[in-house]
Design an enzyme around this catalytic site. Structure first.
Site, short mmCIF file in Angstrom:
data_model
loop_
_atom_site.label_atom_id
_atom_site.label_comp_id
_atom_site.label_asym_id
_atom_site.label_seq_id
_atom_site.Cartn_x
_atom_site.Cartn_y
_atom_site.Cartn_z
N TYR A 221 0.85 -1.21 0.00
CA TYR A 221 0.00 0.00 0.00
C TYR A 221 0.88 1.25 0.00
CZ TYR A 221 -3.29 3.63 1.31
OH TYR A 221 -4.02 4.79 1.33
N LYS B 61 1.23 4.36 -2.81
CA LYS B 61 1.05 5.79 -2.52
C LYS B 61 2.35 6.56 -2.77
CE LYS B 61 -3.35 5.99 -1.74
NZ LYS B 61 -4.24 6.78 -2.57
P1 NDP Z 1 -13.45 4.51 1.07
O1 NDP Z 1 -13.26 3.03 1.10
O2 NDP Z 1 -14.51 5.10 1.93
O3 NDP Z 1 -13.68 4.99 -0.44
C1 NDP Z 1 -12.97 4.42 -1.51
C2 NDP Z 1 -13.67 4.79 -2.81
O4 NDP Z 1 -12.87 4.26 -3.89
C3 NDP Z 1 -15.05 4.18 -2.92
O5 NDP Z 1 -15.93 5.13 -3.48
C4 NDP Z 1 -14.86 3.02 -3.90
O6 NDP Z 1 -16.04 2.85 -4.68
C5 NDP Z 1 -13.74 3.56 -4.79
N1 NDP Z 1 -13.02 2.51 -5.49
C6 NDP Z 1 -12.26 1.52 -4.95
N2 NDP Z 1 -11.82 0.71 -5.93
C7 NDP Z 1 -12.33 1.18 -7.09
C8 NDP Z 1 -12.27 0.76 -8.45
N3 NDP Z 1 -11.56 -0.33 -8.80
N4 NDP Z 1 -12.91 1.48 -9.39
C9 NDP Z 1 -13.62 2.58 -9.04
N5 NDP Z 1 -13.73 3.04 -7.78
C10 NDP Z 1 -13.10 2.33 -6.83
O7 NDP Z 1 -12.03 5.11 1.44
P2 NDP Z 1 -11.46 6.62 1.50
O8 NDP Z 1 -12.46 7.60 1.14
O9 NDP Z 1 -10.76 6.72 2.80
O10 NDP Z 1 -10.33 6.50 0.38
C11 NDP Z 1 -10.24 7.37 -0.72
C12 NDP Z 1 -8.77 7.53 -1.08
O11 NDP Z 1 -8.07 8.11 0.02
C13 NDP Z 1 -8.03 6.25 -1.41
O12 NDP Z 1 -7.18 6.49 -2.50
C14 NDP Z 1 -7.22 5.97 -0.14
O13 NDP Z 1 -6.07 5.23 -0.41
C15 NDP Z 1 -6.89 7.37 0.28
N6 NDP Z 1 -6.54 7.61 1.68
C16 NDP Z 1 -7.35 7.19 2.70
C17 NDP Z 1 -7.00 7.48 4.02
C18 NDP Z 1 -7.81 7.01 5.18
O14 NDP Z 1 -7.24 6.88 6.28
N7 NDP Z 1 -9.10 6.81 5.04
C19 NDP Z 1 -5.80 8.26 4.33
C20 NDP Z 1 -5.02 8.63 3.18
C21 NDP Z 1 -5.40 8.33 1.92
P3 NDP Z 1 -16.68 1.46 -5.15
O15 NDP Z 1 -16.28 0.42 -4.14
O16 NDP Z 1 -18.15 1.74 -5.21
O17 NDP Z 1 -16.07 1.22 -6.50
C1 8X3 Z 2 -4.24 5.74 4.67
C2 8X3 Z 2 -3.50 6.23 5.86
O1 8X3 Z 2 -1.81 5.54 7.63
O2 8X3 Z 2 -3.59 3.97 7.12
O3 8X3 Z 2 -3.58 6.05 3.49
O4 8X3 Z 2 -1.79 4.30 5.58
S1 8X3 Z 2 -2.63 4.94 6.56
#
Ligand code: NDP
Ligand code: 8X3
Length: 261
Positions: A157, A161
């Site tokens: 992961y 990133k």
């Molecule tokens: P969620 O799981 O709440 O949202 C993820 C979204 O990505 C969903 O809408 C999902 O939609 C979509 N998604 C996943 N795989 C696919 C795919 N193959 N095609 C299209 N859409 C896809 O997580 P977050 O909102 O937290 O995550 C959003 C972003 O932020 C990600 O890139 C994550 O890595 C990043 N992030 C998250 C953090 C956290 O701690 N939450 C911190 C830092 C970064 P669906 O399943 O309907 O396709």
């Molecule tokens: C998501 C934040 O710290 O779980 O990107 O990797 S962490």
């Protein structure tokens, strides 16, 4: 502050978490939305909620960003008015597992690399030529603290990133002179569906990630995205690293377990 009224934003991963919260934020500014995710039913509900509150247009696309042919087709088949994409929010992404490298599941690795890196590239490759044709745009990639540091079990992961971080910088260099801005928002611990997905649906384990602290919420990240998109045209906010107050790095998190329920 620049108005984004009547602009068009394409948000990937809009069915949950940051993407969904960003849809509400941008809609509140009068920005029209192209929302992408695999769960169309969820997108429909979000769209109905948005349209009840704001008079903007919303275009929904059920799409798996890992499928390059379908990504290309979906973007090329957008009705002409929707092809004038002003903002691309490359947010779709996920983490799977927290295993040491020697125990990692290959299927988890492939899903993360295919979504977080290749999916982001496929969408960008389809949208950037439209932005160039339209003589401008703004791309916001959602990176992570995991793109700046590595932590135990974060291996693949974190690698994806770090790749997003490299691509953000590379996009910015390659697109210099095209009138396209490129930014990244890099959140720390944020409570969305992220950890539930990471632990393959184990909600108890997911909840424990945020035990004893107040995490970021989706709207905090959407707020940062809105800020980036509403700066004056001459201003490029290149990076925002955003933590909850209780976090100082991937490995430094203050938990007050007495306060936990
Ligand atoms: P969620 O799981 O709440 O949202 C993820 C979204 O990505 C969903 O809408 C999902 O939609 C979509 N998604 C996943 N795989 C696919 C795919 N193959 N095609 C299209 N859409 C896809 O997580 P977050 O909102 O937290 O995550 C959003 C972003 O932020 C990600 O890139 C994550 O890595 C990043 N992030 C998250 C953090 C956290 O701690 N939450 C911190 C830092 C970064 P669906 O399943 O309907 O396709
Ligand atoms: C998501 C934040 O710290 O779980 O990107 O990797 S962490």
């Amino acid at each position: 502050m620049k108005s984004i009224k009547s602009k068009i934003a394409l948000i990937t991963g809009a069915s949950s978490g940051f993407g969904e919260a960003t849809a509400y934020r941008l809609a509140s500014q009068g920005c029209n939305l192209i929302l992408i995710a695999r769960r169309l039913e969820r997108l429909k509900k979000i769209s109905e909620k948005i349209k009840r509150k704001y008079s903007i247009d919303v275009y929904l696309i059920k799409l798996d960003v890992r499928n390059q042919k379908k990504v290309e087709k979906a973007i090329s088949e957008l009705p002409p008015k929707w092809k004038k994409i002003d903002f691309l929010i490359n947010n779709a992404g996920l983490s799977r597992g927290l295993d040491k490298i020697q125990n990692g599941l290959l299927s988890d690795w492939e899903e993360m690399i295919d979504t977080n890196v290749k999916g982001l590239l496929y969408v960008s490759r389809a949208v950037i030529p439209l932005m160039i044709k339209n003589n401008g745009g703004h791309i916001v990639n959602i990176g992570s603290i995991a793109g700046r540091e590595v932590y135990p079990g974060g291996n693949v992961y974190c690698a994806t990133k770090h790749a997003v971080d490299a691509l953000t910088k590379a996009f910015r260099i390659d697109l210099l002179g095209t009138n396209i801005k490129v930014s990244t928002v890099d959140p720390g611990l944020a409570e969305t569906e992220f950890s539930i997905v990471r632990f393959h649906g184990d909600r108890k384990r997911a909840k424990a990630v945020y035990e004893g602290l107040i995490p970021l919420y989706a709207d905090d990240v959407a707020d940062a995205i809105e800020y980036i998109l509403t700066r004056d045209d001459n201003v490029l906010i290149a990076e925002i690293l955003i933590f909850p107050k209780a976090q100082a790095s991937s490995m430094h998190v203050h938990r007050d377990l007495k306060k936990s329920t």
